[in-house]
Design an enzyme around this catalytic site. Sequence first.
Site, short mmCIF file in Angstrom:
data_model
loop_
_atom_site.label_atom_id
_atom_site.label_comp_id
_atom_site.label_asym_id
_atom_site.label_seq_id
_atom_site.Cartn_x
_atom_site.Cartn_y
_atom_site.Cartn_z
N GLY A 1 30.81 -22.66 -19.90
CA GLY A 1 29.99 -23.08 -21.02
C GLY A 1 29.40 -24.44 -20.72
N GLN B 1 25.65 -32.49 -22.12
CA GLN B 1 26.30 -32.61 -20.81
C GLN B 1 25.29 -32.76 -19.67
OE1 GLN B 1 29.19 -29.17 -21.62
NE2 GLN B 1 30.30 -30.52 -20.22
N CYS C 1 36.73 -29.26 -18.26
CA CYS C 1 35.39 -29.57 -18.76
C CYS C 1 34.56 -30.07 -17.59
CB CYS C 1 35.49 -30.64 -19.85
SG CYS C 1 33.90 -31.15 -20.55
N LEU C 2 33.31 -29.64 -17.52
CA LEU C 2 32.43 -30.10 -16.45
C LEU C 2 32.19 -31.61 -16.53
CD1 LEU C 2 29.80 -27.22 -16.35
CD2 LEU C 2 31.80 -27.56 -14.88
N HIS D 1 35.14 -25.46 -27.93
CA HIS D 1 34.89 -26.54 -26.97
C HIS D 1 33.42 -26.98 -27.01
CE1 HIS D 1 35.77 -28.41 -22.88
NE2 HIS D 1 34.44 -28.41 -22.90
N GLU D 2 32.51 -26.02 -26.94
CA GLU D 2 31.08 -26.35 -26.86
C GLU D 2 30.55 -26.91 -28.17
OE1 GLU D 2 29.95 -26.66 -23.99
OE2 GLU D 2 31.49 -25.49 -22.98
N HIS E 1 31.45 -30.54 -28.32
CA HIS E 1 30.55 -31.40 -27.54
C HIS E 1 29.36 -31.85 -28.37
CE1 HIS E 1 31.92 -31.78 -23.45
NE2 HIS E 1 32.09 -30.48 -23.30
#
Length: 176
Positions: free
Chosen positions: A54, A59, A102-103, A144-145, A148
Amino acid sequence: MRRRRGGAGTVRPIRYMGDPVLRTECDPVRSFDADLRRLIDDMFASMYANDGAGLAANQIGVSLQVFVYDCDDDAGRNHVGHVVNPVLVSADGETVTDDEGCLSLPGLRFPTPRYGHAVVEGVDMTGAPLRVEGTGYFARCLQHETGHLGGRLYVDTLQGDVRKAALRAVRAADWS
């Protein structure tokens, strides 16, 4: 987990924890045009290039309420899509603690509690309403997304010794 590759998007650099764009609530999308379609293509390309499941727009440095995903649910069904102006309308069921990454915190994974079921409502890139419901890993991804886009990272949900270990690891990371 299956990962699709290719597409028309351009890979953009991922922003890491410490970048202010990750801690700022994103703005709603108001224009459903070619720029939004290009952003979504770029988000998919960036997510796949970094082996993510995701990716939220902030990000890659864009403070708009958009995320993309490609992940499986607890029945093994793969879900691929995007949500514009998402709202997490439900997160319920059993709380499951599992390693999460997480990226924007590359190389780090910590046991993170998430609900086993989640529902997100928003619109697609054309402005048409949509509702996305997920269980298992997909529910984790939806939570999670959307987090963000509100300026939160998964480490914000951690508590106690796990949170302390995560923050120590962030300080020691070569990207921070």
